[in-house]
Every structure is written in C-alpha cells, then in structure tokens.
Write an enzyme that holds these catalytic residues in place. Structure first.
Site, mmCIF file in Angstrom:
data_model
loop_
_atom_site.group_PDB
_atom_site.id
_atom_site.type_symbol
_atom_site.label_atom_id
_atom_site.label_comp_id
_atom_site.label_asym_id
_atom_site.label_seq_id
_atom_site.Cartn_x
_atom_site.Cartn_y
_atom_site.Cartn_z
ATOM 1 N N HIS A 272 0.859 -1.290 0.061
ATOM 2 C CA HIS A 272 0.066 0.164 0.042
ATOM 3 C C HIS A 272 0.844 1.246 0.081
ATOM 4 O O HIS A 272 2.123 1.107 0.209
ATOM 5 C CB HIS A 272 -0.827 -0.148 1.253
ATOM 6 C CG HIS A 272 -1.930 -0.889 1.172
ATOM 7 N ND1 HIS A 272 -2.915 -0.893 2.038
ATOM 8 C CD2 HIS A 272 -2.253 -2.028 0.083
ATOM 9 C CE1 HIS A 272 -3.887 -2.046 1.741
ATOM 10 N NE2 HIS A 272 -3.458 -2.470 0.496
ATOM 11 N N GLU B 288 1.261 3.602 1.961
ATOM 12 C CA GLU B 288 2.107 4.123 3.368
ATOM 13 C C GLU B 288 3.474 3.258 3.397
ATOM 14 O O GLU B 288 4.393 3.590 3.724
ATOM 15 C CB GLU B 288 1.083 3.717 4.395
ATOM 16 C CG GLU B 288 0.095 4.522 4.669
ATOM 17 C CD GLU B 288 -1.370 3.901 3.893
ATOM 18 O OE1 GLU B 288 -2.334 4.113 4.393
ATOM 19 O OE2 GLU B 288 -0.997 3.282 2.918
ATOM 20 N N ARG C 267 -10.686 2.943 -19.760
ATOM 21 C CA ARG C 267 -11.234 1.634 -19.855
ATOM 22 C C ARG C 267 -10.436 0.662 -18.942
ATOM 23 O O ARG C 267 -11.227 -0.147 -18.106
ATOM 24 C CB ARG C 267 -11.285 1.032 -21.262
ATOM 25 C CG ARG C 267 -12.103 1.778 -22.199
ATOM 26 C CD ARG C 267 -11.801 1.132 -23.549
ATOM 27 N NE ARG C 267 -12.640 1.696 -24.573
ATOM 28 C CZ ARG C 267 -12.669 1.398 -25.996
ATOM 29 N NH1 ARG C 267 -11.955 0.590 -26.171
ATOM 30 N NH2 ARG C 267 -13.727 1.861 -26.704
ATOM 31 N N ASP D 37 -20.829 1.569 -35.597
ATOM 32 C CA ASP D 37 -19.353 1.637 -35.018
ATOM 33 C C ASP D 37 -18.499 0.490 -35.513
ATOM 34 O O ASP D 37 -17.249 0.511 -35.631
ATOM 35 C CB ASP D 37 -18.992 2.383 -33.753
ATOM 36 C CG ASP D 37 -19.587 3.628 -33.766
ATOM 37 O OD1 ASP D 37 -20.025 4.464 -34.928
ATOM 38 O OD2 ASP D 37 -19.781 4.261 -32.548
ATOM 39 N N SER E 64 -31.740 5.617 -21.178
ATOM 40 C CA SER E 64 -32.483 4.736 -20.395
ATOM 41 C C SER E 64 -31.684 4.706 -18.915
ATOM 42 O O SER E 64 -32.359 4.540 -17.858
ATOM 43 C CB SER E 64 -32.369 3.263 -21.332
ATOM 44 O OG SER E 64 -33.370 3.314 -22.138
#
Length: 377
Positions: free
Chosen positions: A63, A65, A197, A213, A316
């Site tokens: 991590h 730290e 992504r 596309d 939607s």
C-alpha cells in the site's frame, strides 16, 4: 500514552493541505492497476522536507504507506504522514498500514477521506490509541467519492457503479442519423478513453452503437490494466454478425451478450459457438430490462461499468438514475440540425441539477473532457 482525538482541519496549515493534495495527485497514478482496491497516495514530511512518498501501484502489492515508509527508512521517525485515504486497519493481502506507521515511529498522521466501511476503516482510531496525533478526515465525503467513486459506491450500494462516456459536439449531438459512423473527437481524446477503460471491470454498449461503429472495445492505445475488461453488449434478438470486431481478443476481453428471453435459440447457439457468453433477460417497456441485466452483471463479479453508448441506452440508464458519473468529451464542432441528441430530443432526460463537477475540465488535444458526479444519495 496521549489521548489524542481524531479531528478535522482545525490544526492544519497551508503546507499541510498542500502535502495532502499532493498525496491525492500521486494516488491517481495507480489507475487501472489497483481496482477494486482504492487509489491511495502517501507523503512523509520531516522538518518541512519530503523524506518519502508512494502510492498503491498494484492490486495485492504494498500500500501507499508502506512504499513511502520504505523510501523514508529511518527518517520516518518523527515525520508527518499525509495519506489521501484513512490508513487501513485490517489484515488482507498486505499487513495493516496503521500498524506499520506506528512501528515506524511517525508522530502525526493527516488523512483526506475516511474509509467507507466498518470492516475497512478504523485505522485512525488505532493510530490515536498508539499515541499518534491524527487529523482527519480532512475532506468531506464528496472528495472521497470523487477520487475513488466505484470503491465508495460498492461499499454502500448493492448495484455496480456505472459511468457514462459520451463524445458530443458543441450543439449537443453524438452523431448523425443513418448507419454512418460519425467521428466527433480526436486522437488524444480516444487515447484517454482507452486509459479510462483500464479502471473499469466492464464496458457496456447497445446494439445500435455496434451496428454503426463496429467497435472492438478493447484497450489498445494505453497500457493494459491489471485485469480483464469484460465487454457487455445488449442485443435483444441475438443479431450480432459473426464477423463483428467485438469477437476479437476474447481471451483477453470476454464478451457477454444480453438477449431477450424469446431470442431465437439457433442464434444464441451461434453466438456461444463463437465464444460469447449469452444471458437471456426479460423485456421492459424500454427494451431489455436494465435491472435484470445489472443483477447478472453483479453476479459476474463486475463492480464497475463504463457505458459507451449509444443514445438509447445512455438515456435509459439516466432516466432510471443508474449513472453515477458522466465523462463528456466535447469537441469544438457543430453537427447542425438532423443530429442525434445526447440527452433526448427535448434535452430533458438529464437533470443537470442532480450532478456536480467532479474535477476541473481537461483538454485532450482540441477536445474538452467534463466530468460530473451524481449528488450523493
């Protein structure tokens, strides 16, 4: 042992806030490599000098730290640790960071956002109990969600985190009518989309976008992330052509297709023979039932989804209040009358007052990226 209570910004200087902001900025370098863990940065300062800094680089790795402490070595003793997220207090793939900070002898910890869950949090109290001065959370919860939106969302919701990416002209269109691909934004914006992504578990599109596309929806213009990015396609009648580009790279990016329960069995068999995973879901008044789709997505272990269109699917999701973040790439061009509006013909689908700016606008070539987050619920 000092009885120091966790507090907020009361005792912070400009230098404190600057170091904490730097911890937040270096944390972002872990994008695409650490999810579902959060982005975290840490800066160690002794006598107004940075003696160590680091960020969470890789899921399962040290991590922030720990990285900063290893860089500082003996200079960590007596230092102040500025951490963008409350130091963890649980034993997981790595030891608790709160214990590491105690053992290193830091005298003060300033952290930006509190951990969103009881199981994950608690590090601040452990540090306080060990005699360290602890100041935090310094930021309100909005900033915490801005930096780690899916991490905070999943901790408090039972649905996947959904972000919507749209490329639109200055007059609010995402394309022109007819089965013709409309290039709205430039190469630099496309490169940024590929980078985005890598920080999501899956990419979602509707069949209309695929027909126009014929996208691959893979990561090609940025370094690959740590995990597979699944591709989710809504194809009610199982009409996806066998030669569609989305069948490329199935081993690296699995393809999941959602069809209506009455879709022809022969077509479902065809798609499965090509390597796709097909899921049949009920219909709703607006097409395939989104709630049913999201339940399947969650069962697949997907925690975050980047929707890349098209207009019907995007609207939607917006109408059902399922979109938590908007990535709007605005190009300096107009398409004029006859274009496909991003947010419905009347522009009333999206309630702008429900969203707040997440970060300052970014320039990618000639295009501007505007990021908006839904107000917390």
């Amino acid at each position: 042992m000092n009885d120091v209570q966790i507090s907020d910004q009361a005792n912070l200087s400009r230098e404190d806030l600057a170091y904490l902001d730097w911890a937040r900025k270096i944390a972002r370098r872990g994008w695409g490599r650490v999810h579902p863990n959060p982005l975290v940065g840490c800066v160690l300062v002794l006598n107004n000098q940075v003696v160590g800094e680091g960020y969470h680089r890789e899921f399962g790795g040290p991590h922030a730290e720990i990285v900063a402490l290893e860089a500082a070595r003996s200079k960590a003793e007596g230092a102040t640790a500025y951490v963008s997220l409350e130091p963890c207090n649980h034993e997981g793939k790595t030891p608790p960071c709160s214990q590491a900070l105690l053992q290193a002898g830091v005298s003060r910890v300033v952290y930006g956002a509190a951990e969103p869950g009881i199981d994950e949090g608690g590090g601040g109290h452990t540090l306080t109990g060990g005699g360290i001065e602890v100041i935090g959370p310094v930021w309100d919860s909005i900033i915490g969600r801005t930096e780690n939106p899916s991490f905070f969302h999943v901790a408090t919701h039972e649905t996947p985190y959904i972000a919507l990416k749209l490329a639109l002209s200055m007059d609010g269109y995402i394309g022109t009518f007819g089965a013709v691909r409309t290039q709205i934004t430039g190469l630099e914006a496309e490169r940024e989309v590929h980078r985005l992504r890598t920080g999501f578990d899956a990419i979602l599109i509707g069949n209309g976008t695929l027909k126009v596309d014929n996208p691959r929806l893979t990561v090609r213009m940025a370094p690959r992330g740590r995990s597979q990015v699944r591709r989710l396609l809504l194809d009610a009648r199982a009409e996806l052509p066998s030669d569609a580009a989305i069948f490329d790279d199935l081993e690296l990016s699995p393809l999941h297709i959602f069809t209506h329960q009455d879709a022809p069995e022969s077509e479902i068999t065809r798609l499965e023979s090509l390597g796709a995973h097909v899921h049949s879901v009920p219909n709703s008044n607006q097409g395939l039932d989104l709630e049913s789709i999201l339940r399947v997505v969650q069962e697949l272990g997907v925690q975050s989804v980047l929707c890349e269109g098209g207009a019907k699917l995007a609207n939607s999701l917006i109408r059902k209040d399922l979109v938590q973040r908007l990535y709007l790439f605005v190009a300096p061009k107009t398409l004029g009358s006859g274009g496909i509006p991003a947010f419905g013909d009347s522009g009333e689908t999206l309630k702008w007052e429900d969203f707040l700016p997440a970060m300052p606008p970014q320039l990618h070539g000639r295009d501007t990226l505007i990021m908006l987050d839904r107000k917390s619920d």
